[in-house]
Design an enzyme around this catalytic site. Structure first.
Site, mmCIF file in Angstrom:
data_model
loop_
_atom_site.group_PDB
_atom_site.id
_atom_site.type_symbol
_atom_site.label_atom_id
_atom_site.label_comp_id
_atom_site.label_asym_id
_atom_site.label_seq_id
_atom_site.Cartn_x
_atom_site.Cartn_y
_atom_site.Cartn_z
ATOM 1 N N TRP A 29 -4.163 -32.151 7.709
ATOM 2 C CA TRP A 29 -2.908 -31.405 7.797
ATOM 3 C C TRP A 29 -1.762 -32.388 7.605
ATOM 4 C CZ3 TRP A 29 -2.610 -26.307 7.706
ATOM 5 C CH2 TRP A 29 -1.373 -25.711 7.959
ATOM 6 N N GLU A 65 -8.123 -32.174 16.266
ATOM 7 C CA GLU A 65 -9.488 -32.670 16.069
ATOM 8 C C GLU A 65 -9.602 -34.191 16.151
ATOM 9 O OE1 GLU A 65 -9.028 -28.681 14.873
ATOM 10 O OE2 GLU A 65 -8.018 -30.377 13.901
ATOM 11 N N CYS A 87 0.166 -35.937 11.861
ATOM 12 C CA CYS A 87 1.593 -35.672 11.721
ATOM 13 C C CYS A 87 1.844 -34.240 12.141
ATOM 14 C CB CYS A 87 2.041 -35.904 10.279
ATOM 15 S SG CYS A 87 3.782 -35.510 10.016
ATOM 16 N N VAL A 88 2.627 -34.082 13.200
ATOM 17 C CA VAL A 88 2.964 -32.764 13.713
ATOM 18 C C VAL A 88 4.477 -32.605 13.568
ATOM 19 C CG1 VAL A 88 2.744 -31.170 15.643
ATOM 20 C CG2 VAL A 88 1.083 -33.035 15.385
ATOM 21 N N THR A 93 7.956 -22.263 16.610
ATOM 22 C CA THR A 93 7.118 -21.710 17.670
ATOM 23 C C THR A 93 6.706 -22.826 18.620
ATOM 24 O OG1 THR A 93 4.988 -22.105 16.566
ATOM 25 C CG2 THR A 93 6.164 -20.065 15.984
ATOM 26 N N HIS A 95 3.871 -23.900 19.143
ATOM 27 C CA HIS A 95 2.651 -24.551 18.652
ATOM 28 C C HIS A 95 2.804 -26.073 18.615
ATOM 29 C CE1 HIS A 95 -1.152 -24.832 16.507
ATOM 30 N NE2 HIS A 95 -0.554 -25.586 15.598
ATOM 31 N N PHE A 120 -2.847 -44.854 18.857
ATOM 32 C CA PHE A 120 -2.166 -43.581 18.639
ATOM 33 C C PHE A 120 -1.196 -43.703 17.466
ATOM 34 C CE2 PHE A 120 0.989 -40.290 19.606
ATOM 35 C CZ PHE A 120 0.188 -39.216 19.953
ATOM 36 N N ARG A 134 8.965 -42.625 8.385
ATOM 37 C CA ARG A 134 8.063 -43.446 9.197
ATOM 38 C C ARG A 134 6.719 -43.715 8.517
ATOM 39 N NH1 ARG A 134 11.637 -40.787 11.827
ATOM 40 N NH2 ARG A 134 12.494 -41.533 13.809
#
Length: 163
Positions: A29, A65, A87-88, A93, A95, A120, A134
């Site tokens: 993702w 995951e 990467c989020v 929302t 989420h 991390f 980044r």
């Protein structure tokens, strides 16, 4: 601390680790970001003189995951360190909050409970541009910093085991 606030991470001579084996787990993702982080890490290992087979790259569907994959790699006892890249990007929302909390708590638990350091390398950002900055952009590459941390943590764990 944010790179934007602190400046670039201090560069120093990294210890040379004999027979280093590092696993990198990258989320698919936002793959354009995680692949840039992975490249930053693998480029650092190459620049430090480690052979290509010192690093093995694995892929998982998303950030949640990453904890499972890192856990499995630790149990395999084949690697001195595991680096996770995800990467989020914040959306409209909750989420974002759930994913960030899940992966952060999961990796923290592995670091507290296991003998293999898990680095991390998950970007948790407000915008895609924040991530691009980044992942090789104006704020450097957090993948390179994760690789440096992995080398330093392997050196640390080996030194502790020799005590």
């Amino acid at each position: 601390m944010s790179t934007a606030l602190a400046g670039a991470a201090p560069k120093g001579n990294l210890p040379k680790i004999d027979n280093l084996r590092v696993a990198i787990v990258a989320a698919e993702w936002n793959g354009h970001i995680t692949s840039a982080l992975t490249k930053g890490a693998t480029d650092l290992f190459k620049a430090e003189g480690y052979p290509a087979d010192a690093v093995e790259v694995f892929h998982v569907p998303g950030a949640v995951e990453l904890t499972f994959a890192a856990s499995q790699l630790i149990e395999a006892s084949m690697f001195d360190a595991v680096i996770v890249f995800g990467c989020v990007i914040r959306g409209g929302t909750p989420h974002f909050d759930y994913v960030c909390q899940s992966v952060t708590q999961g990796i923290t638990a592995l670091n507290a409970d296991c003998d293999t350091p898990v680095i991390f390398g998950v970007l948790t950002v407000d915008t895609e541009q924040d991530a691009l900055d980044r992942a090789g952009g104006s704020l450097g590459n957090k993948g390179t910093e994760a690789a440096e941390a992995a080398v330093k943590m392997v050196d640390f764990t080996r030194r502790v085991k020799e005590m």
